[in-house]
Design a protein around this motif. Structure first.
Motif, PDB file in Angstrom:
ATOM      1  N   LYS A  33       1.230 -29.011  31.924  1.00 58.08           N
ATOM      2  CA  LYS A  33      -0.009 -29.325  32.632  1.00 58.08           C
ATOM      3  C   LYS A  33       0.333 -30.022  33.942  1.00 58.08           C
ATOM      4  CE  LYS A  33      -3.016 -29.724  28.656  1.00 58.08           C
ATOM      5  NZ  LYS A  33      -4.255 -29.044  28.928  1.00 58.08           N
ATOM      6  N   GLU A  35      -1.777 -32.372  37.305  1.00 58.83           N
ATOM      7  CA  GLU A  35      -2.983 -33.032  37.788  1.00 58.83           C
ATOM      8  C   GLU A  35      -2.979 -33.025  39.305  1.00 58.83           C
ATOM      9  OE1 GLU A  35      -4.884 -37.496  37.984  1.00 58.83           O
ATOM     10  OE2 GLU A  35      -3.594 -36.993  36.296  1.00 58.83           O
ATOM     11  N   CYS A  41      -8.279 -33.380  38.880  1.00 56.07           N
ATOM     12  CA  CYS A  41      -8.483 -32.388  37.824  1.00 56.07           C
ATOM     13  C   CYS A  41      -7.145 -32.021  37.189  1.00 56.07           C
ATOM     14  CB  CYS A  41      -9.139 -31.130  38.382  1.00 56.07           C
ATOM     15  SG  CYS A  41     -10.846 -31.364  38.863  1.00 56.07           S
ATOM     16  N   GLU A  42      -7.177 -31.779  35.877  1.00 62.28           N
ATOM     17  CA  GLU A  42      -5.981 -31.378  35.140  1.00 62.28           C
ATOM     18  C   GLU A  42      -6.098 -29.920  34.711  1.00 62.28           C
ATOM     19  OE1 GLU A  42      -4.867 -33.839  31.824  1.00 62.28           O
ATOM     20  OE2 GLU A  42      -5.221 -35.678  32.965  1.00 62.28           O
ATOM     21  N   TYR A  43      -5.014 -29.196  34.875  1.00 64.52           N
ATOM     22  CA  TYR A  43      -4.945 -27.796  34.457  1.00 64.52           C
ATOM     23  C   TYR A  43      -3.573 -27.525  33.875  1.00 64.52           C
ATOM     24  CZ  TYR A  43      -9.074 -27.161  37.378  1.00 64.52           C
ATOM     25  OH  TYR A  43     -10.318 -27.257  37.931  1.00 64.52           O
ATOM     26  N   ASP A  44      -3.454 -26.389  33.206  1.00 65.55           N
ATOM     27  CA  ASP A  44      -2.136 -25.947  32.782  1.00 65.55           C
ATOM     28  C   ASP A  44      -1.747 -24.747  33.630  1.00 65.55           C
ATOM     29  OD1 ASP A  44      -3.791 -24.007  31.772  1.00 65.55           O
ATOM     30  OD2 ASP A  44      -3.087 -24.124  29.726  1.00 65.55           O
ATOM     31  N   ARG A  49      -1.467 -20.820  39.850  1.00 66.28           N
ATOM     32  CA  ARG A  49      -2.712 -21.557  39.612  1.00 66.28           C
ATOM     33  C   ARG A  49      -2.839 -22.748  40.553  1.00 66.28           C
ATOM     34  NH1 ARG A  49      -4.351 -22.328  33.651  1.00 66.28           N
ATOM     35  NH2 ARG A  49      -6.353 -21.508  34.295  1.00 66.28           N
ATOM     36  N   HIS A  53      -5.894 -23.194  43.085  1.00 66.19           N
ATOM     37  CA  HIS A  53      -6.681 -24.425  43.077  1.00 66.19           C
ATOM     38  C   HIS A  53      -6.838 -24.970  44.496  1.00 66.19           C
ATOM     39  CE1 HIS A  53      -8.298 -28.261  41.796  1.00 66.19           C
ATOM     40  NE2 HIS A  53      -7.307 -28.902  42.411  1.00 66.19           N
ATOM     41  N   ILE A  62      -9.374 -21.479  36.893  1.00 64.98           N
ATOM     42  CA  ILE A  62      -9.459 -22.860  37.354  1.00 64.98           C
ATOM     43  C   ILE A  62     -10.522 -22.959  38.441  1.00 64.98           C
ATOM     44  CG2 ILE A  62      -7.042 -23.388  36.838  1.00 64.98           C
ATOM     45  CD1 ILE A  62      -6.472 -23.108  39.800  1.00 64.98           C
ATOM     46  N   HIS A  63     -10.872 -24.181  38.782  1.00 65.17           N
ATOM     47  CA  HIS A  63     -11.816 -24.409  39.870  1.00 65.17           C
ATOM     48  C   HIS A  63     -11.049 -24.783  41.126  1.00 65.17           C
ATOM     49  CE1 HIS A  63     -15.247 -24.237  37.221  1.00 65.17           C
ATOM     50  NE2 HIS A  63     -14.610 -25.024  36.378  1.00 65.17           N
TER      51      HIS A  63
END
Length: 87
Positions: A33, A35, A41-44, A49, A53, A62-63
């Protein structure tokens, strides 16, 4: 595997440079993951990605970051376009 097929050449050096710069703008967390240092925001996931982002591009699960400045957004968008062209 067909012996006539060659692996693709490595991505352009500029793309690698942009991607590594974008990695500096996230905090790497456990379990693959990350941040965003701008919006929190946190994503993997990985580099694609992160590029999406910061570029504000949808379709990657993702946003887009709403806090990142225009310079970073431009770098991320160009890197993402290069990656998509390369694949």
């Amino acid at each position: 595997m067909d012996r006539n097929l060659r692996p693709p050449p490595p991505p352009p050096r500029e793309m690698l440079s942009a991607t590594s710069k974008l990695w500096e703008l996230v905090e790497v967390l456990p379990n693959k993951k990350w941040e965003c240092k701008f919006c929190g925001c946190e994503y993997d996931g990985g580099g694609t990605r992160i590029m999406a982002h910061f570029a504000g591009v949808g379709g990657y699960g993702i946003h887009g970051c709403k806090v990142v400045d225009d310079r970073v957004r431009s770098v991320a968008l160009n890197a993402l376009r290069e990656k998509e062209w390369w694949n």
